[in-house]
Design an enzyme around this catalytic site. Structure first.
Site, PDB file in Angstrom:
ATOM      1  CB  SER A 198       1.609   5.935  -2.130  1.00 49.41           C
ATOM      2  OG  SER A 198       1.196   5.840  -3.461  1.00 49.41           O
ATOM      3  CD  GLU A 223      -0.337   7.996  -7.875  1.00 48.78           C
ATOM      4  OE1 GLU A 223      -0.550   9.185  -8.128  1.00 48.78           O
ATOM      5  OE2 GLU A 223      -0.224   7.128  -8.752  1.00 48.78           O
ATOM      6  N   GLY A 245      -7.494   3.333   9.494  1.00 46.14           N
ATOM      7  CA  GLY A 245      -7.917   2.903   8.150  1.00 46.14           C
ATOM      8  C   GLY A 245      -8.416   1.461   8.167  1.00 46.14           C
ATOM      9  CB  ILE A 246      -9.818  -0.572  10.960  1.00 41.90           C
ATOM     10  CG1 ILE A 246      -9.961  -2.049  11.290  1.00 41.90           C
ATOM     11  CG2 ILE A 246     -11.115   0.129  11.295  1.00 41.90           C
ATOM     12  CD1 ILE A 246      -8.791  -2.626  11.958  1.00 41.90           C
ATOM     13  CG  ASP A 281      -3.972  -1.968   2.064  1.00 41.04           C
ATOM     14  OD1 ASP A 281      -4.593  -2.577   1.170  1.00 41.04           O
ATOM     15  OD2 ASP A 281      -2.939  -1.302   1.840  1.00 41.04           O
ATOM     16  CB  ALA A 326      -4.801   7.958   3.438  1.00 36.89           C
ATOM     17  N   GLY A 378     -10.817   0.108   5.471  1.00 34.39           N
ATOM     18  CA  GLY A 378     -10.366   0.051   4.072  1.00 34.39           C
ATOM     19  C   GLY A 378      -9.896  -1.344   3.684  1.00 34.39           C
ATOM     20  CE  LYS A 424      -0.900   7.880   1.367  1.00 32.88           C
ATOM     21  NZ  LYS A 424      -1.067   7.159   2.636  1.00 32.88           N
ATOM     22  CE1 TYR A 481      -3.269   8.796  -1.256  1.00 30.00           C
ATOM     23  CE2 TYR A 481      -1.761   8.449  -3.091  1.00 30.00           C
ATOM     24  CZ  TYR A 481      -2.343   8.004  -1.924  1.00 30.00           C
ATOM     25  OH  TYR A 481      -2.010   6.763  -1.429  1.00 30.00           O
ATOM     26  CG  HIS A 508      -1.546  -3.034  -2.302  1.00 28.91           C
ATOM     27  ND1 HIS A 508      -0.625  -2.015  -2.235  1.00 28.91           N
ATOM     28  CD2 HIS A 508      -2.334  -2.902  -1.223  1.00 28.91           C
ATOM     29  CE1 HIS A 508      -0.846  -1.295  -1.149  1.00 28.91           C
ATOM     30  NE2 HIS A 508      -1.881  -1.806  -0.522  1.00 28.91           N
ATOM     31  CB  SER A 538      -6.540   6.100  -0.385  1.00 24.14           C
ATOM     32  OG  SER A 538      -7.645   5.363  -0.833  1.00 24.14           O
TER      33      SER A 538
HETATM   34  P1  NDP Z   1      -8.841   2.696   1.413  1.00 26.18           P
HETATM   35  O1  NDP Z   1      -9.227   3.919   0.671  1.00 26.18           O
HETATM   36  O2  NDP Z   1      -9.526   1.397   1.133  1.00 26.18           O
HETATM   37  O3  NDP Z   1      -8.959   2.978   2.984  1.00 26.18           O
HETATM   38  C1  NDP Z   1      -8.637   4.228   3.537  1.00 26.18           C
HETATM   39  C2  NDP Z   1      -8.980   4.211   5.007  1.00 26.18           C
HETATM   40  O4  NDP Z   1      -8.676   5.491   5.575  1.00 26.18           O
HETATM   41  C3  NDP Z   1     -10.467   3.958   5.282  1.00 26.18           C
HETATM   42  O5  NDP Z   1     -10.570   3.064   6.371  1.00 26.18           O
HETATM   43  C4  NDP Z   1     -10.973   5.339   5.686  1.00 26.18           C
HETATM   44  O6  NDP Z   1     -12.067   5.313   6.573  1.00 26.18           O
HETATM   45  C5  NDP Z   1      -9.750   5.873   6.423  1.00 26.18           C
HETATM   46  N1  NDP Z   1      -9.811   7.319   6.620  1.00 26.18           N
HETATM   47  C6  NDP Z   1     -10.171   8.276   5.728  1.00 26.18           C
HETATM   48  N2  NDP Z   1     -10.152   9.488   6.305  1.00 26.18           N
HETATM   49  C7  NDP Z   1      -9.770   9.302   7.593  1.00 26.18           C
HETATM   50  C8  NDP Z   1      -9.595  10.175   8.708  1.00 26.18           C
HETATM   51  N3  NDP Z   1      -9.793  11.490   8.613  1.00 26.18           N
HETATM   52  N4  NDP Z   1      -9.205   9.638   9.887  1.00 26.18           N
HETATM   53  C9  NDP Z   1      -9.007   8.291  10.019  1.00 26.18           C
HETATM   54  N5  NDP Z   1      -9.177   7.417   9.011  1.00 26.18           N
HETATM   55  C10 NDP Z   1      -9.550   7.918   7.812  1.00 26.18           C
HETATM   56  O7  NDP Z   1      -7.258   2.512   1.223  1.00 26.18           O
HETATM   57  P2  NDP Z   1      -6.374   1.177   1.101  1.00 26.18           P
HETATM   58  O8  NDP Z   1      -6.786   0.216   2.138  1.00 26.18           O
HETATM   59  O9  NDP Z   1      -6.308   0.774  -0.309  1.00 26.18           O
HETATM   60  O10 NDP Z   1      -4.933   1.776   1.446  1.00 26.18           O
HETATM   61  C11 NDP Z   1      -4.465   1.874   2.794  1.00 26.18           C
HETATM   62  C12 NDP Z   1      -3.404   2.954   2.873  1.00 26.18           C
HETATM   63  O11 NDP Z   1      -2.327   2.627   1.997  1.00 26.18           O
HETATM   64  C13 NDP Z   1      -3.855   4.349   2.463  1.00 26.18           C
HETATM   65  O12 NDP Z   1      -3.146   5.267   3.268  1.00 26.18           O
HETATM   66  C14 NDP Z   1      -3.406   4.472   1.018  1.00 26.18           C
HETATM   67  O13 NDP Z   1      -3.202   5.816   0.681  1.00 26.18           O
HETATM   68  C15 NDP Z   1      -2.115   3.688   1.071  1.00 26.18           C
HETATM   69  N6  NDP Z   1      -1.694   3.057  -0.161  1.00 26.18           N
HETATM   70  C16 NDP Z   1      -2.557   2.202  -0.816  1.00 26.18           C
HETATM   71  C17 NDP Z   1      -2.145   1.531  -1.947  1.00 26.18           C
HETATM   72  C18 NDP Z   1      -3.044   0.609  -2.690  1.00 26.18           C
HETATM   73  O14 NDP Z   1      -2.724   0.280  -3.834  1.00 26.18           O
HETATM   74  N7  NDP Z   1      -4.134   0.146  -2.094  1.00 26.18           N
HETATM   75  C19 NDP Z   1      -0.765   1.698  -2.459  1.00 26.18           C
HETATM   76  C20 NDP Z   1       0.055   2.595  -1.674  1.00 26.18           C
HETATM   77  C21 NDP Z   1      -0.404   3.227  -0.571  1.00 26.18           C
HETATM   78  P3  NDP Z   1     -13.609   5.537   6.108  1.00 26.18           P
HETATM   79  O15 NDP Z   1     -14.138   4.178   5.849  1.00 26.18           O
HETATM   80  O16 NDP Z   1     -14.224   6.165   7.285  1.00 26.18           O
HETATM   81  O17 NDP Z   1     -13.569   6.421   4.908  1.00 26.18           O
HETATM   82  P1  GDR Z   2      -3.955   5.086  -8.663  1.00 31.55           P
HETATM   83  O1  GDR Z   2      -5.177   4.077  -8.829  1.00 31.55           O
HETATM   84  O2  GDR Z   2      -4.284   6.455  -9.090  1.00 31.55           O
HETATM   85  O3  GDR Z   2      -2.762   4.425  -9.293  1.00 31.55           O
HETATM   86  O4  GDR Z   2      -3.792   5.113  -7.066  1.00 31.55           O
HETATM   87  P2  GDR Z   2      -6.462   4.072  -9.774  1.00 31.55           P
HETATM   88  O5  GDR Z   2      -6.893   2.655  -9.804  1.00 31.55           O
HETATM   89  O6  GDR Z   2      -7.470   5.083  -9.367  1.00 31.55           O
HETATM   90  O7  GDR Z   2      -5.880   4.521 -11.216  1.00 31.55           O
HETATM   91  C1  GDR Z   2      -4.894   3.781 -11.916  1.00 31.55           C
HETATM   92  C2  GDR Z   2      -4.746   4.334 -13.312  1.00 31.55           C
HETATM   93  O8  GDR Z   2      -5.904   4.004 -14.087  1.00 31.55           O
HETATM   94  C3  GDR Z   2      -6.270   5.137 -14.867  1.00 31.55           C
HETATM   95  N1  GDR Z   2      -7.689   5.078 -15.223  1.00 31.55           N
HETATM   96  C4  GDR Z   2      -8.723   5.089 -14.367  1.00 31.55           C
HETATM   97  N2  GDR Z   2      -8.740   5.116 -13.012  1.00 31.55           N
HETATM   98  C5  GDR Z   2      -9.959   5.083 -12.404  1.00 31.55           C
HETATM   99  N3  GDR Z   2      -9.997   5.086 -11.066  1.00 31.55           N
HETATM  100  N4  GDR Z   2     -11.139   5.060 -13.119  1.00 31.55           N
HETATM  101  C6  GDR Z   2     -11.147   5.037 -14.488  1.00 31.55           C
HETATM  102  O9  GDR Z   2     -12.204   5.013 -15.109  1.00 31.55           O
HETATM  103  C7  GDR Z   2      -9.891   5.042 -15.141  1.00 31.55           C
HETATM  104  N5  GDR Z   2      -9.521   5.002 -16.453  1.00 31.55           N
HETATM  105  C8  GDR Z   2      -8.198   5.018 -16.487  1.00 31.55           C
HETATM  106  C9  GDR Z   2      -5.925   6.319 -13.966  1.00 31.55           C
HETATM  107  O10 GDR Z   2      -5.848   7.516 -14.729  1.00 31.55           O
HETATM  108  C10 GDR Z   2      -4.597   5.853 -13.399  1.00 31.55           C
HETATM  109  O11 GDR Z   2      -3.562   6.168 -14.256  1.00 31.55           O
HETATM  110  C11 GDR Z   2      -3.909   3.922  -6.275  1.00 31.55           C
HETATM  111  C12 GDR Z   2      -4.506   4.324  -4.910  1.00 31.55           C
HETATM  112  O12 GDR Z   2      -4.774   3.153  -4.181  1.00 31.55           O
HETATM  113  C13 GDR Z   2      -3.544   5.189  -4.139  1.00 31.55           C
HETATM  114  O13 GDR Z   2      -4.062   5.406  -2.823  1.00 31.55           O
HETATM  115  C14 GDR Z   2      -2.204   4.451  -4.049  1.00 31.55           C
HETATM  116  O14 GDR Z   2      -1.268   5.225  -3.337  1.00 31.55           O
HETATM  117  C15 GDR Z   2      -1.677   4.147  -5.451  1.00 31.55           C
HETATM  118  O15 GDR Z   2      -2.637   3.336  -6.111  1.00 31.55           O
HETATM  119  C16 GDR Z   2      -0.368   3.386  -5.406  1.00 31.55           C
END
Ligand code: NDP
Ligand code: GDR
Length: 337
Positions: free
Chosen positions: A127, A129, A8-9, A13, A80, A11, A155, A151, A181, A82
């Protein structure tokens, strides 16, 4: 010198964690999927010292090969699908990547480490979630898991599989139960970034209205830079464990909009926001707020960026980018589903 392999490099995080580990003197390898991943350029530009390896979480042998090449001391599984809303549209794929992908990498680590499993420490990106229809507030490591999306279900599978490898094989495996975050690097599909880009575009006269889903949902939003530090701290402990990482504050999407519009001096924000029922999810996670006492006590971790500071950071960053790039309105794609 320590060595880390990060999935997930590309992404949000992955980039912050790479920067942190490079700063600490690690050798960092990152797994990138696809034969011509468009985000590979971003990685090369942002963290040029990261060594990129080809691989996909659904392909166990590719992950094993990456482990054999990189010989890591620490493995961070951030890869993931995500985006929660998307997970209903591709539920089977989400299960394969976000769920079974965790089993693949755990198994690859076990095979790679052979008889000396203590040589690798493993982090799983779990997560908030997983709490879904939360049964208590705030949520801690012992709160019942009740996921509400494909999702979230995937998880939960990855979370328990990580615990199972720790308990079955004695693997140093930790699961970070991270709450939302965000940062200027947040994917544009997530609500904070959608709002920061939308507000910036409205301020610059590039957009008339922001089309939103559920404004009442509440989340515990922190800054991604702080959260990757918690991941690293988990792997420095003598034993693997599970930790909630959160700020302990909750805000609604409505609060988010108000705070973001305030950054650009717009008080009557309701005039710029429309509702589209198509953006509502089949099942919603109504309210999340985390109790991170364990992480604070055992890891010495604490968040450093407040909610208003985070929103300001994101809105100002988007304003700056849009001004610099003179983005055409038609290419913003903010209100899509
Ligand atoms: P992003 O969606 O920004 O990044 C997801 C990463 O996963 C991307 O690098 C993506 O690559 C990679 N990926 C997708 N499919 C595959 C696959 N089949 N094989 C290998 N890599 C893959 O997520 P975040 O950086 O926000 O989050 C990092 C992790 O933390 C995720 O697992 C997310 O579910 C989890 N998480 C995030 C939270 C948040 O608030 N940000 C909170 C809690 C958990 P590509 O560029 O190729 O699509
Ligand atoms: P979340 O993040 O589902 O919590 O998952 P997201 O920002 O998509 O949604 C947060 C809340 O906002 C409401 N919402 C909307 N969301 C989006 N995306 N677009 C809209 O227009 C909109 N309007 C309202 C959603 O219904 C939801 O309740 C994120 C991801 O990073 C996950 O991978 C991670 O695990 C969790 O945070 C913790």
């Amino acid at each position: 010198m320590s060595c880390a392999l990060i999935t997930g490099i590309t992404g949000q995080d992955g980039l912050y964690l790479s920067e942190l580990l490079l700063q600490k003197g690690y050798d960092v390898y990152g797994l990138i999927r696809g034969q011509n991943n468009p985000k590979a350029g971003l990685v090369a530009e942002t963290v040029p010292d990261v060594r990129v390896l080809a691989g996909d979480l659904t392909d166990l042998s590719s992950v094993l090969r990456a482990l054999q090449i990189s010989q890591p001391d620490e493995v961070y599984n951030l890869g993931a699908i995500s985006f929660v809303a998307y997970s209903w549209k591709q539920a089977a794929l989400t299960s394969d990547v976000t769920g079974k992908g965790v089993l693949n990498i755990l198994e690859a680590v076990r095979i790679y480490a052979g008889s000396d499993l203590s040589k690798v420490r493993f982090y799983q990106a779990s997560s908030s979630e997983m709490f879904g229809k939360a049964q208590q507030a705030p949520q801690s490591e012992s709160t019942l898991l009740w996921p509400r999306s494909p999702y979230g279900v995937a998880k939960v599978f990855g979370h328990y599989m990580t615990i199972n490898y720790r308990e079955s094989y004695g693997m140093h495996a930790s699961s970070g139960m991270l709450f939302n975050h965000e940062s200027p690097r947040r994917g544009i599909e997530f609500v904070t970034r959608k709002v920061s880009r939308g507000v910036a575009a409205i301020k610059l006269g590039l957009l008339d209205t922001l089309v939103m889903g559920n404004l009442e949902a509440r989340r515990d939003w922190g800054y991604a830079g702080d959260y990757v530090d918690a991941m690293w701290r988990m792997l420095q402990q003598p034993e693997g464990d599970d930790y909630v990482v959160a700020t302990g504050e909750t805000h609604s999407v409505r609060d988010l909009l108000k705070t973001a519009f305030e950054v650009v001096g717009i008080e009557n924000w309701q005039d710029y926001v429309e509702h589209d029922p198509a953006l509502l999810r089949p099942a919603e996670v109504d309210a999340l707020v985390g109790d991170s006492s364990k992480a604070r006590q055992k890891l010495g971790w604490a968040p450093t960026v407040s909610f208003p500071e985070l929103v300001r950071m994101m809105v100002e960053s988007d304003l700056e980018h849009m001004q610099a790039r003179q983005v055409e309105t038609s290419r913003l794609g903010i209100n899509g589903r």
